[in-house]
Design a protein around this motif. Structure first.
Motif, mmCIF file in Angstrom:
data_model
loop_
_atom_site.group_PDB
_atom_site.id
_atom_site.type_symbol
_atom_site.label_atom_id
_atom_site.label_comp_id
_atom_site.label_asym_id
_atom_site.label_seq_id
_atom_site.Cartn_x
_atom_site.Cartn_y
_atom_site.Cartn_z
ATOM 1 N N ASN A 91 52.090 36.080 42.005
ATOM 2 C CA ASN A 91 52.686 37.411 42.031
ATOM 3 C C ASN A 91 54.204 37.278 42.185
ATOM 4 O OD1 ASN A 91 53.201 40.097 42.252
ATOM 5 N ND2 ASN A 91 52.044 40.413 44.133
ATOM 6 N N LYS B 10 57.666 42.622 43.630
ATOM 7 C CA LYS B 10 58.087 42.972 44.992
ATOM 8 C C LYS B 10 57.062 43.841 45.715
ATOM 9 C CE LYS B 10 62.954 42.353 44.655
ATOM 10 N NZ LYS B 10 64.109 42.459 45.486
ATOM 11 N N LYS C 101 52.537 44.810 46.305
ATOM 12 C CA LYS C 101 51.166 44.300 46.221
ATOM 13 C C LYS C 101 50.602 44.550 44.833
ATOM 14 C CE LYS C 101 49.555 45.098 50.924
ATOM 15 N NZ LYS C 101 48.597 45.852 51.743
ATOM 16 N N ASN C 102 49.724 43.646 44.423
ATOM 17 C CA ASN C 102 48.968 43.810 43.192
ATOM 18 C C ASN C 102 47.505 43.582 43.498
ATOM 19 O OD1 ASN C 102 50.553 44.355 40.667
ATOM 20 N ND2 ASN C 102 51.768 42.699 41.530
ATOM 21 N N TYR C 103 46.645 44.125 42.657
ATOM 22 C CA TYR C 103 45.209 44.028 42.865
ATOM 23 C C TYR C 103 44.539 43.503 41.605
ATOM 24 C CZ TYR C 103 46.307 47.106 46.750
ATOM 25 O OH TYR C 103 46.857 47.645 47.888
ATOM 26 N N THR D 39 43.271 41.408 46.737
ATOM 27 C CA THR D 39 44.605 41.906 47.032
ATOM 28 C C THR D 39 45.573 40.735 47.087
ATOM 29 O OG1 THR D 39 43.641 43.679 48.344
ATOM 30 C CG2 THR D 39 45.984 43.237 48.665
ATOM 31 N N VAL D 40 46.697 40.849 46.371
ATOM 32 C CA VAL D 40 47.693 39.779 46.328
ATOM 33 C C VAL D 40 49.017 40.340 46.839
ATOM 34 C CG1 VAL D 40 48.844 38.076 44.894
ATOM 35 C CG2 VAL D 40 46.515 38.780 44.338
ATOM 36 N N LYS D 41 49.514 39.757 47.906
ATOM 37 C CA LYS D 41 50.779 40.198 48.502
ATOM 38 C C LYS D 41 51.961 39.785 47.628
ATOM 39 C CE LYS D 41 49.039 40.017 53.206
ATOM 40 N NZ LYS D 41 49.179 39.415 54.542
ATOM 41 N N PRO D 42 53.121 40.413 47.823
ATOM 42 C CA PRO D 42 54.290 40.085 47.000
ATOM 43 C C PRO D 42 54.758 38.644 47.198
ATOM 44 C CG PRO D 42 54.756 41.938 48.484
ATOM 45 C CD PRO D 42 53.374 41.492 48.751
ATOM 46 N N VAL E 228 53.405 35.822 46.332
ATOM 47 C CA VAL E 228 52.374 34.857 46.726
ATOM 48 C C VAL E 228 51.791 34.161 45.501
ATOM 49 C CG1 VAL E 228 50.088 34.621 47.777
ATOM 50 C CG2 VAL E 228 51.782 36.096 48.827
#
Length: 141
Positions: free
Chosen positions: A87, A90, A92-94, A110-113, A115
């Motif tokens: 990712n 800036k 979160k992405n899912y 869930t993927v944090k910014p 990461v």
């Protein structure tokens, strides 16, 4: 002397077998080796040789910063599937994973910014994996 004759006879007999085996082996096993090699290749492809499985890749453009992407990849496994992600955004992405298990089900990753990592989902494999896309799963069960 009796022992020497027995050992000599065994050596002569072994030498005779070794001398005749390559002559007959050179004609037949060459074709058999090719067949065995082809069968082994087919068996390894059926057994799930990782090199023959296809890797799926997707990406999504980030809203911030411009020009960056959220990348995912995975290969369909036999008992589980591992999702790899990176990712660059800036926010979160899912990752939304749809699969079949007593009906249609959905699983979120869930993927944090910023990461880069992986997530293994057990019991989601090539036979029941339906679709992978971006976003959150709906609230219905």
């Amino acid at each position: 002397m009796h022992r020497t004759i027995g050992v000599t006879a065994a050596v002569v007999m072994a030498a005779g077998l070794i001398g005749t085996v390559p002559a007959t082996a050179s004609a037949a096993p060459a074709g058999a080796a090719r067949t065995t090699g082809a069968a082994a290749t087919g068996a390894s492809a059926q057994a799930g040789d990782v090199s023959t499985m296809s890797v799926h890749r997707k990406h999504r453009k980030c809203t911030k910063p411009k020009g960056k992407r959220f990348n995912i990849s995975w290969a369909d496994g036999f008992s589980s599937t591992t999702f790899y992600f990176n990712n660059h955004c800036k926010g979160k992405n899912y990752i939304r994973v749809w699969y079949q298990s007593n009906g249609r089900k959905c699983k979120n990753i869930t993927v944090k910014p910023g990461v880069k990592g992986r997530k293994k989902l057990h019991r989601i494999y090539y036979q029941n994996l339906m679709n992978v896309d971006f976003g959150k799963c709906p609230l219905w069960p």
